[in-house]
Design an enzyme around this catalytic site. Structure first.
Site, PDB file in Angstrom:
ATOM      1  N   SER A 195       9.074  -5.711   0.270  1.00 46.84           N
ATOM      2  CA  SER A 195       7.862  -4.893   0.232  1.00 46.84           C
ATOM      3  C   SER A 195       8.050  -3.584  -0.511  1.00 46.84           C
ATOM      4  CB  SER A 195       7.393  -4.582   1.657  1.00 46.84           C
ATOM      5  OG  SER A 195       8.253  -3.666   2.293  1.00 46.84           O
TER       6      SER A 195
ATOM      7  N   THR B 190       5.450  -1.643   2.764  1.00 46.22           N
ATOM      8  CA  THR B 190       5.688  -0.281   2.295  1.00 46.22           C
ATOM      9  C   THR B 190       6.734   0.308   3.214  1.00 46.22           C
ATOM     10  OG1 THR B 190       3.361  -0.068   1.645  1.00 46.22           O
ATOM     11  CG2 THR B 190       4.511   1.982   2.049  1.00 46.22           C
TER      12      THR B 190
ATOM     13  N   THR C 286       6.550   1.890  -2.201  1.00 44.55           N
ATOM     14  CA  THR C 286       6.068   0.512  -1.995  1.00 44.55           C
ATOM     15  C   THR C 286       6.044  -0.283  -3.293  1.00 44.55           C
ATOM     16  OG1 THR C 286       4.222  -0.749  -1.050  1.00 44.55           O
ATOM     17  CG2 THR C 286       3.636   1.096  -2.455  1.00 44.55           C
TER      18      THR C 286
ATOM     19  N   ARG D 155      -3.255  -2.423 -10.233  1.00 42.76           N
ATOM     20  CA  ARG D 155      -3.810  -2.006  -8.940  1.00 42.76           C
ATOM     21  C   ARG D 155      -2.890  -0.940  -8.306  1.00 42.76           C
ATOM     22  NH1 ARG D 155      -1.724  -1.923  -3.425  1.00 42.76           N
ATOM     23  NH2 ARG D 155      -3.464  -2.131  -2.003  1.00 42.76           N
ATOM     24  N   VAL D 156      -3.495   0.122  -7.825  1.00 42.90           N
ATOM     25  CA  VAL D 156      -2.756   1.166  -7.097  1.00 42.90           C
ATOM     26  C   VAL D 156      -3.353   1.255  -5.704  1.00 42.90           C
ATOM     27  CG1 VAL D 156      -2.158   3.612  -6.997  1.00 42.90           C
ATOM     28  CG2 VAL D 156      -2.254   2.438  -9.213  1.00 42.90           C
ATOM     29  N   GLY D 157      -2.500   1.262  -4.701  1.00 39.03           N
ATOM     30  CA  GLY D 157      -2.975   1.374  -3.318  1.00 39.03           C
ATOM     31  C   GLY D 157      -2.986   2.809  -2.843  1.00 39.03           C
ATOM     32  N   ASP D 158      -2.760   2.989  -1.558  1.00 42.31           N
ATOM     33  CA  ASP D 158      -2.799   4.323  -0.963  1.00 42.31           C
ATOM     34  C   ASP D 158      -1.490   5.083  -1.117  1.00 42.31           C
ATOM     35  OD1 ASP D 158      -1.550   2.448   0.698  1.00 42.31           O
ATOM     36  OD2 ASP D 158      -2.127   3.485   2.538  1.00 42.31           O
TER      37      ASP D 158
ATOM     38  N   THR E  81       1.364   2.566   6.247  1.00 43.75           N
ATOM     39  CA  THR E  81       1.688   1.276   5.642  1.00 43.75           C
ATOM     40  C   THR E  81       0.501   0.356   5.946  1.00 43.75           C
ATOM     41  OG1 THR E  81       2.816   0.504   7.656  1.00 43.75           O
ATOM     42  CG2 THR E  81       4.185   1.547   5.989  1.00 43.75           C
ATOM     43  N   GLY E  82       0.421  -0.743   5.211  1.00 44.33           N
ATOM     44  CA  GLY E  82      -0.681  -1.672   5.468  1.00 44.33           C
ATOM     45  C   GLY E  82      -1.712  -1.638   4.356  1.00 44.33           C
TER      46      GLY E  82
ATOM     47  N   GLY F 123      -3.875  -0.724   1.825  1.00 38.61           N
ATOM     48  CA  GLY F 123      -4.114   0.557   1.177  1.00 38.61           C
ATOM     49  C   GLY F 123      -5.573   0.849   0.924  1.00 38.61           C
TER      50      GLY F 123
HETATM   51  N1  GLY Z   1      -0.053   0.417   1.645  1.00 40.60           N
HETATM   52  C1  GLY Z   1       0.477  -0.136   0.500  1.00 40.60           C
HETATM   53  C2  GLY Z   1      -0.535  -0.637  -0.454  1.00 40.60           C
HETATM   54  O1  GLY Z   1      -1.630  -1.003  -0.045  1.00 40.60           O
HETATM   55  O2  GLY Z   1      -0.246  -0.670  -1.635  1.00 40.60           O
END
Ligand code: GLY
Length: 359
Positions: free
Chosen positions: A90, A215, A233, A243-246, A266-267, A269
């Site tokens: 991850s 993450t 992450t 794609r970019v998450g949180d 985590t989780g 995003g």
């Molecule tokens: N929390 C990690 C992501 O969604 O990229």
């Protein structure tokens, strides 16, 4: 254990001196200057991942900061263990790749006391993106570098840039995902494909289910009272390239305020990005909430702001999202949409604690 001045580890930490060396339980040097109860809080992989060695992220960070190291430097060294661990699919090296089979990494660091931060997104080829985020913080006037620019910056700063961060495990998982998922799923992976196939493969044991959005987040209060946070992450498994998450977004994947505390996630995003929950949590603590109450408040906000397709028939959230929360006095909590655990290391040593579940 009795130290060179005839005091125990617990007495030392309670009485104004800090332990100063590497291996847990083997202090060799004692330093003055404790102003807070030091503690490191992280997602569970902060304790379970050891990259084939014997020490985890939370132990490493705790030992470094009670040895006089800066709280953020300590956290970045700690998460580097997980980033470098090929068994953690991850994060960093061996993280599950995007839909084209390329490992793209996101990370950010935030020093609440020094009021500094840095981040990278869609970074390819560097195993330890949190260290690159730290370099962005220390060597630029910016907070976030992405893609080719982030990689070029990393190369210029002396980081090794590799052609491919896949391991055999992550590459084979991607090939299987490709075989099973509908190649026509672009540009809408919300139909059959994308995450649904990844979840199916996780249930079959290809990788842990929490690694689909996996993450590592870690935050800490140092013995001098300084507060920092880091999140790193490989993002959503088999995501659309770019794609970019949180994780690398200040206020979402992490937030740290030297006068209040820190939070990170985590989780899923996308769910966190919608509410900028790490910032929300720290602001709730500023208004007087405990870490637990602030975390629960944020998850309830997420539930309120989530569209129906992402809820189960009983209206509970159909995805995993966790927050790890710490205040300046060293109180901490972990909250989640699903049962699980998080990692802690303080004067009582490293351990897993139960996440508070909010549905
Ligand atoms: N929390 C990690 C992501 O969604 O990229």
């Amino acid at each position: 254990m009795v130290g060179p001045m005839g005091v125990t580890r617990r007495e030392a930490l309670a009485g104004g001196v800090a332990l100063a060396t590497g291996a847990w339980g083997a202090p060799s040097l004692w330093l003055p200057s404790r102003q807070a109860a030091p503690v490191v809080v992280a997602s569970a992989n902060g304790l379970t991942s050891k990259n084939g060695g014997t020490v985890s992220c939370v132990e490493t960070a705790f030992n470094l900061m009670v040895s006089g190291g800066d709280v953020l430097d300590a956290l970045v060294e700690g998460v580097a263990i997980v980033e470098s661990d090929p068994e953690d699919t991850s994060v960093g090296y061996g993280g599950l790749p995007n839909a084209e089979g390329t490992v793209q990494l996101d990370a950010a660091v935030m020093h609440g006391t020094r009021k500094t931060a840095g981040g990278v997104a869609c970074l390819e080829g560097v195993r330890t993106p949190a260290k690159v985020a730290s370099a962005v913080m220390l060597s630029t006037d910016h907070h976030l570098l992405v893609g080719e620019g982030a990689q070029k910056f990393a190369r210029q700063m002396g980081f090794q840039v590799e052609d491919d961060l896949n391991t055999e495990r992550s590459r084979k998982a991607w090939l299987e995902w490709k075989r099973r998922s509908d190649p026509e799923h672009f540009p809408d992976p919300r139909k059959r494909g994308g995450t649904e196939v990844a979840m199916e493969m996780a249930r079959e044991g290809w990788f842990p289910i929490e690694h689909v959005f996996g993450t590592i987040h870690a935050n800490a209060v140092g013995p001098d009272g300084s507060i920092a946070a880091v999140t790193t992450t490989s993002g959503l498994a088999f995501k659309i390239p770019g794609r970019v998450g949180d994780s690398p977004i200040l206020g979402a994947g992490l937030y740290a305020d030297g006068n209040v505390g820190a939070a990170g996630s985590t989780g899923r995003g996308e769910a966190n990005l919608f509410g900028l929950c790490s910032f929300l949590i720290v602001e709730e603590m500023r208004r007087g909430s405990s870490p637990l109450d602030a975390g629960v408040f944020a998850l309830r906000r997420v539930a309120e702001k989530t569209e129906a397709r992402l809820k189960r028939p009983d209206a509970s959230l159909a995805f995993g999202l966790q927050f790890y929360v710490l205040d300046k006095s060293g109180r901490f909590a972990g909250v989640s949409t699903n049962p699980g655990s998080f990692a802690v290391c303080d004067e009582s040593g490293p351990r897993l604690a139960a996440l508070e579940v909010v549905r």
